[in-house]
Scaffold this motif. Structure first.
Motif, PDB file in Angstrom:
ATOM      1  N   UNK A   2     -96.727 -19.706  70.265  1.00 15.89           N
ATOM      2  CA  UNK A   2     -96.874 -18.703  69.211  1.00 15.89           C
ATOM      3  C   UNK A   2     -97.682 -17.504  69.699  1.00 15.89           C
ATOM      4  N   UNK A   3     -98.552 -17.732  70.686  1.00 15.61           N
ATOM      5  CA  UNK A   3     -99.263 -16.604  71.288  1.00 15.61           C
ATOM      6  C   UNK A   3     -98.303 -15.641  71.960  1.00 15.61           C
ATOM      7  N   UNK A   4     -97.327 -16.185  72.671  1.00 13.90           N
ATOM      8  CA  UNK A   4     -96.310 -15.343  73.289  1.00 13.90           C
ATOM      9  C   UNK A   4     -95.462 -14.623  72.256  1.00 13.90           C
ATOM     10  N   UNK A   5     -95.136 -15.313  71.175  1.00 13.06           N
ATOM     11  CA  UNK A   5     -94.350 -14.682  70.110  1.00 13.06           C
ATOM     12  C   UNK A   5     -95.132 -13.552  69.450  1.00 13.06           C
ATOM     13  N   UNK A   6     -96.439 -13.734  69.284  1.00 12.67           N
ATOM     14  CA  UNK A   6     -97.258 -12.699  68.655  1.00 12.67           C
ATOM     15  C   UNK A   6     -97.384 -11.459  69.528  1.00 12.67           C
ATOM     16  N   UNK A   7     -97.256 -11.608  70.832  1.00 12.61           N
ATOM     17  CA  UNK A   7     -97.224 -10.423  71.691  1.00 12.61           C
ATOM     18  C   UNK A   7     -96.040  -9.534  71.338  1.00 12.61           C
ATOM     19  N   UNK A   8     -94.928 -10.155  70.982  1.00 12.89           N
ATOM     20  CA  UNK A   8     -93.738  -9.398  70.581  1.00 12.89           C
ATOM     21  C   UNK A   8     -93.958  -8.705  69.244  1.00 12.89           C
ATOM     22  N   UNK A   9     -94.749  -9.344  68.358  1.00 14.19           N
ATOM     23  CA  UNK A   9     -95.109  -8.708  67.095  1.00 14.19           C
ATOM     24  C   UNK A   9     -95.959  -7.468  67.363  1.00 14.19           C
ATOM     25  N   UNK A  10     -96.930  -7.600  68.244  1.00 11.65           N
ATOM     26  CA  UNK A  10     -97.816  -6.477  68.556  1.00 11.65           C
ATOM     27  C   UNK A  10     -97.041  -5.300  69.135  1.00 11.65           C
ATOM     28  N   UNK A  11     -95.966  -5.599  69.834  1.00 11.59           N
ATOM     29  CA  UNK A  11     -95.152  -4.545  70.447  1.00 11.59           C
ATOM     30  C   UNK A  11     -94.111  -3.973  69.490  1.00 11.59           C
ATOM     31  N   UNK A  12     -94.028  -4.527  68.282  1.00 11.69           N
ATOM     32  CA  UNK A  12     -93.082  -4.016  67.305  1.00 11.69           C
ATOM     33  C   UNK A  12     -91.668  -4.526  67.472  1.00 11.69           C
ATOM     34  N   UNK A  13     -91.458  -5.508  68.325  1.00 13.71           N
ATOM     35  CA  UNK A  13     -90.120  -6.055  68.541  1.00 13.71           C
ATOM     36  C   UNK A  13     -89.789  -7.161  67.532  1.00 13.71           C
ATOM     37  N   UNK A  14     -90.810  -7.719  66.908  1.00 11.48           N
ATOM     38  CA  UNK A  14     -90.672  -8.795  65.928  1.00 11.48           C
ATOM     39  C   UNK A  14     -91.627  -8.485  64.779  1.00 11.48           C
ATOM     40  N   UNK A  15     -91.205  -8.751  63.535  1.00 13.83           N
ATOM     41  CA  UNK A  15     -92.077  -8.560  62.373  1.00 13.83           C
ATOM     42  C   UNK A  15     -92.849  -9.827  62.021  1.00 13.83           C
ATOM     43  N   UNK A  16     -92.142 -10.962  61.956  1.00 12.13           N
ATOM     44  CA  UNK A  16     -92.741 -12.226  61.561  1.00 12.13           C
ATOM     45  C   UNK A  16     -92.266 -13.317  62.505  1.00 12.13           C
ATOM     46  N   UNK A  17     -93.106 -14.352  62.701  1.00 13.33           N
ATOM     47  CA  UNK A  17     -92.706 -15.465  63.548  1.00 13.33           C
ATOM     48  C   UNK A  17     -92.587 -16.742  62.723  1.00 13.33           C
ATOM     49  N   UNK A  18     -91.796 -17.676  63.249  1.00 15.26           N
ATOM     50  CA  UNK A  18     -91.469 -18.886  62.499  1.00 15.26           C
ATOM     51  C   UNK A  18     -91.170 -20.017  63.469  1.00 15.26           C
ATOM     52  N   UNK A  19     -91.119 -21.219  62.917  1.00 15.26           N
ATOM     53  CA  UNK A  19     -90.791 -22.422  63.685  1.00 15.26           C
ATOM     54  C   UNK A  19     -89.577 -23.102  63.066  1.00 15.26           C
ATOM     55  N   UNK A  20     -88.967 -23.991  63.821  1.00 13.79           N
ATOM     56  CA  UNK A  20     -87.845 -24.778  63.304  1.00 13.79           C
ATOM     57  C   UNK A  20     -87.984 -26.217  63.777  1.00 13.79           C
ATOM     58  N   UNK A  21     -87.826 -27.136  62.842  1.00 11.56           N
ATOM     59  CA  UNK A  21     -87.864 -28.583  63.119  1.00 11.56           C
ATOM     60  C   UNK A  21     -89.171 -29.023  63.787  1.00 11.56           C
ATOM     61  N   UNK A  22     -90.266 -28.374  63.426  1.00 11.94           N
ATOM     62  CA  UNK A  22     -91.570 -28.798  63.924  1.00 11.94           C
ATOM     63  C   UNK A  22     -92.131 -29.902  63.033  1.00 11.94           C
ATOM     64  N   UNK A  23     -92.931 -30.770  63.630  1.00 12.03           N
ATOM     65  CA  UNK A  23     -93.597 -31.823  62.883  1.00 12.03           C
ATOM     66  C   UNK A  23     -94.873 -31.308  62.229  1.00 12.03           C
ATOM     67  N   UNK A  24     -95.480 -32.108  61.345  1.00 12.17           N
ATOM     68  CA  UNK A  24     -96.633 -31.631  60.579  1.00 12.17           C
ATOM     69  C   UNK A  24     -97.826 -31.234  61.432  1.00 12.17           C
ATOM     70  N   UNK A  25     -98.130 -31.995  62.469  1.00  9.15           N
ATOM     71  CA  UNK A  25     -99.279 -31.645  63.298  1.00  9.15           C
ATOM     72  C   UNK A  25     -99.021 -30.353  64.072  1.00  9.15           C
ATOM     73  N   UNK A  26     -97.809 -30.171  64.564  1.00 13.26           N
ATOM     74  CA  UNK A  26     -97.459 -28.930  65.252  1.00 13.26           C
ATOM     75  C   UNK A  26     -97.566 -27.745  64.304  1.00 13.26           C
ATOM     76  N   UNK A  27     -97.118 -27.925  63.068  1.00 18.95           N
ATOM     77  CA  UNK A  27     -97.215 -26.853  62.066  1.00 18.95           C
ATOM     78  C   UNK A  27     -98.671 -26.457  61.863  1.00 18.95           C
ATOM     79  N   UNK A  28     -99.541 -27.439  61.699  1.00 19.70           N
ATOM     80  CA  UNK A  28    -100.954 -27.137  61.441  1.00 19.70           C
ATOM     81  C   UNK A  28    -101.606 -26.437  62.630  1.00 19.70           C
ATOM     82  N   UNK A  29    -101.314 -26.897  63.828  1.00 21.72           N
ATOM     83  CA  UNK A  29    -101.877 -26.261  65.021  1.00 21.72           C
ATOM     84  C   UNK A  29    -101.372 -24.835  65.165  1.00 21.72           C
ATOM     85  N   UNK A  30    -100.082 -24.640  64.937  1.00 24.63           N
ATOM     86  CA  UNK A  30     -99.507 -23.301  65.054  1.00 24.63           C
ATOM     87  C   UNK A  30    -100.141 -22.354  64.046  1.00 24.63           C
TER      88      UNK A  30
END
Length: 331
Positions: free
Chosen positions: A139-167
């Motif tokens: 998600x740190x790498x994805x947020x770099x794309x947000x900072x550059x204006x290439x992405x507005x929001x980030x999301x996950x797919x098929x993540x488990x509960x612990x991964x969701x909380x950490x993210x």
């Protein structure tokens, strides 16, 4: 059309459109090949009806689904929320593994932007969790794309509960996309609560059970030979007959309301919370219009109780994927 908010204020139509079926050939085929002209007309009609949320992914085709959506929204981009996904490694057009690295996120994002013909991806998902890379790094790498204006929001797919909380501790996660429907309710135990605890919206894919809950398929013999669902355990000769009881219960409620099975299945999801936005897959205007109309269907307490009785959590026969697919979900 009604509208809902996902995490971090992202507003979308209460029903989105899953664009995956809108390809000819490709790696994931439900039913017959799509008519590409009709696929485009379906997108245009959805926009006319107030749909703002369109979901695609790098792997659909692969690549060709993004191209089709990009061409269809040319000149119609304003006000739309375009979602796509990264997370796999390719050799040519062959998927050879998962890759959640920041470098792959960047390369995939650049390719998706080009194919979609847009300057910014509104919602960018990691398509499947890569267990070899810490989610904080992903998600740190994805947020770099947000900072550059290439992405507005980030999301996950098929993540488990612990991964969701950490993210969620590491970055603002706007949505989780996972399978959820009347016949697939396992997310209700831990995953939905983890999303709600962290202000994350929920996007159910396969909200119609890959078409099964719509009630148009009563036998495996009705599926074309190359239909992806022939590999689906719930469509097997052993499991399909038992699962028809769920369809029949939905049909009874649909008759009461004078609507389709699909509308009941989608209305049920909408009734599970204002943070839920299903994305039924479609490739024709008729099915899209039917699905979108579910936003105006309200189920009463008797309807919800009847569905709970017919399709309790864990009550569907067969797992939702084969062994390999199940190894890639809820990590």
């Amino acid at each position: 059309m009604k509208y809902r908010k996902l995490g971090h204020g992202l507003e979308v139509s209460a029903i989105g459109i899953g664009c995956m079926p809108m390809i000819k050939g490709g790696n994931i085929l439900y039913g017959e090949n799509a008519d590409l002209g009709e696929s485009t007309r379906t997108i245009h009609r959805a926009i006319d009806l107030g749909v703002t949320f369109f979901d695609t992914a790098q792997i659909y085709g692969p690549f060709s689904n993004e191209e089709l959506l990009g061409e269809a929204i040319r000149g119609k981009r304003d006000g739309l929320v375009i979602a796509t996904k990264f997370g796999f490694r390719f050799e040519g057009q062959k998927i050879v593994g998962v890759d959640g690295s920041p470098a792959n996120a960047r390369a995939a994002c650049e390719g998706s932007l080009q194919r979609l013909g847009i300057d910014t991806i509104d919602l960018f998902y990691q398509h499947r969790v890569d267990p070899s890379i810490a989610i904080e790094e992903v998600v740190g790498g994805m947020m770099e794309l947000v900072k550059e204006g290439k992405v507005r929001h980030i999301a996950l797919s098929e993540a488990g509960p612990e991964t969701i909380r950490r993210a969620a501790k590491a970055a603002p996660i706007t949505a989780l996309q996972s399978e959820y429907s009347i016949w697939e309710r396992e997310v209700e135990d831990e995953i939905l609560p983890a999303c709600r605890d962290n202000g994350i919206g929920f996007i159910p894919y396969s909200p119609l059970g890959r078409g099964f809950l719509a009630g148009t398929i009563r036998s495996r013999d009705e599926l074309p030979e190359n239909d992806w669902r022939r590999n689906d355990p719930r469509y097997s000769e052993e499991n399909l007959p038992a699962n028809l009881a769920i369809v029949d219960a939905i049909a009874g409620i649909a008759a009461k309301h004078g609507v389709s099975n699909a509308q009941i299945a989608l209305a049920w999801l909408l009734a599970q919370g204002d943070d839920i936005v299903p994305i039924p897959g479609t490739k024709r205007r008729t099915t899209m219009e039917d699905s979108v109309a579910a936003a105006d269907v309200t189920l009463d307490a008797d309807d919800l109780a009847a569905i709970d009785t017919a399709a309790p959590k864990g009550g569907t026969n067969g797992p939702r994927y084969g062994e390999q697919g199940m190894r890639m979900v809820r990590l």
